[in-house]
Design a protein around this motif. Structure first.
Motif, mmCIF file in Angstrom:
data_model
loop_
_atom_site.group_PDB
_atom_site.id
_atom_site.type_symbol
_atom_site.label_atom_id
_atom_site.label_comp_id
_atom_site.label_asym_id
_atom_site.label_seq_id
_atom_site.Cartn_x
_atom_site.Cartn_y
_atom_site.Cartn_z
ATOM 1 N N ALA A 1 -43.728 93.573 4.243
ATOM 2 C CA ALA A 1 -44.203 94.610 5.159
ATOM 3 C C ALA A 1 -43.325 95.868 5.073
ATOM 4 O O ALA A 1 -43.525 96.812 5.827
ATOM 5 N N GLY A 2 -42.323 95.842 4.207
ATOM 6 C CA GLY A 2 -41.519 97.037 3.983
ATOM 7 C C GLY A 2 -40.233 97.100 4.784
ATOM 8 O O GLY A 2 -39.554 98.134 4.801
ATOM 9 N N MET A 3 -39.874 96.024 5.464
ATOM 10 C CA MET A 3 -38.607 96.026 6.200
ATOM 11 C C MET A 3 -37.437 96.003 5.236
ATOM 12 O O MET A 3 -37.514 95.387 4.176
ATOM 13 N N ALA A 4 -36.355 96.691 5.623
ATOM 14 C CA ALA A 4 -35.152 96.668 4.798
ATOM 15 C C ALA A 4 -34.694 95.212 4.665
ATOM 16 O O ALA A 4 -34.812 94.441 5.612
ATOM 17 N N PRO A 5 -34.191 94.843 3.498
ATOM 18 C CA PRO A 5 -33.823 93.440 3.281
ATOM 19 C C PRO A 5 -32.759 92.953 4.271
ATOM 20 O O PRO A 5 -31.804 93.664 4.574
ATOM 21 N N LEU A 6 -32.971 91.770 4.770
ATOM 22 C CA LEU A 6 -32.046 91.128 5.695
ATOM 23 C C LEU A 6 -31.654 89.783 5.093
ATOM 24 O O LEU A 6 -32.309 89.298 4.192
ATOM 25 N N VAL A 7 -30.624 89.200 5.677
ATOM 26 C CA VAL A 7 -30.308 87.829 5.322
ATOM 27 C C VAL A 7 -30.831 86.948 6.450
ATOM 28 O O VAL A 7 -30.629 87.258 7.624
ATOM 29 N N ILE A 8 -31.517 85.892 6.090
ATOM 30 C CA ILE A 8 -31.990 84.982 7.126
ATOM 31 C C ILE A 8 -31.085 83.750 7.152
ATOM 32 O O ILE A 8 -30.836 83.119 6.127
ATOM 33 N N ALA A 9 -30.545 83.451 8.334
ATOM 34 C CA ALA A 9 -29.630 82.322 8.477
ATOM 35 C C ALA A 9 -30.360 81.139 9.082
ATOM 36 O O ALA A 9 -31.093 81.281 10.062
ATOM 37 N N VAL A 10 -30.171 79.991 8.461
ATOM 38 C CA VAL A 10 -30.821 78.759 8.908
ATOM 39 C C VAL A 10 -29.738 77.710 9.163
ATOM 40 O O VAL A 10 -28.848 77.524 8.335
#
Ligand code: MN
Length: 215
Positions: free
Chosen positions: A78-87
């Motif tokens: 959707a064009g969001m700046a890249p993030l890190v997803i923590a699980v």
């Protein structure tokens, strides 16, 4: 709990992680929530231990991983700046020899490069069997998957093991952050953790920052 996956009662909430330098959201932690039709919200502290004892944590954990990676991919598309997803990883998942394979296959499924995923392991779990933890972390690291130590400061960390863990971040437990603005001891502990991390070349993040004073 056994029927929870097919009945769509699990949900992820996303807690933002903010960089003090840029003031931007640089990541999110996926937090599991259970909305039961009669019981309402069931606290993770109530159902995770049962899921662990019964072995259901493996399928629930896989659901969490897949849902988190899928959401991350959707945000990026959707064009969001890249993030890190923590699980968050459970001790039971971390002990499974096929964990690295599972993670790689979920990343492949959603075409998400591994650097956008971070796995959190609590200090307690990492220190339970440090040699096995080192081995598993090495395998994950080779696959480009990042790891952090969760709830840092609440377990019994051996510093000699800590330096051998392939982690890039320590997460300062929220119990030290909660009263930091008026408890000099908490402040000293947090300072010490930040100093230790820096000297080991690790990043730090404070959990549970909610007020300007804590920030
Ligand atoms: Mn966590």
């Amino acid at each position: 709990l056994r029927r929870v996956l097919e009945s769509n009662q699990l949900q992820l909430y996303f807690q933002p992680q903010i960089s003090l330098e840029s003031k931007r959201v640089i990541g999110v932690e996926a937090l599991l929530r259970w909305h039961h039709p009669e019981l309402g919200m069931v606290a993770p502290s109530d159902f995770i231990p049962i899921a662990e004892d019964s072995g259901l944590i493996l399928s629930i954990g896989e659901w969490v991983l897949r849902a988190a990676v899928c959401q991350m991919k959707a945000w990026m598309s959707a064009g969001m700046a890249p993030l890190v997803i923590a699980v968050n990883l459970s001790a039971i998942q971390f002990r499974r020899a096929d964990l690295p394979e599972l993670i790689s296959s979920v990343l492949d499924e959603f075409e998400l490069p591994p650097e956008f995923l971070e796995l959190e392991l609590t200090e307690g779990v990492a220190m339970e069997n440090p040699l096995a933890a080192i081995e598993m972390m090495n395998v994950l690291h080779e696959r480009g998957i990042r790891m952090s130590i969760d709830d840092f400061g609440t377990g019994y960390s051996s510093l000699s093991y800590l330096k051998r863990f392939k982690v890039y971040k320590l997460k300062i437990d929220k119990s030290f952050v909660h009263d930091i603005s008026h408890d000099p001891e908490d402040e000293a502990i947090v300072e010490a953790i930040i100093g230790l991390s820096r000297s080991l070349g690790l990043q730090t993040i404070a959990e549970g920052v909610e007020t300007a004073e804590q920030l």
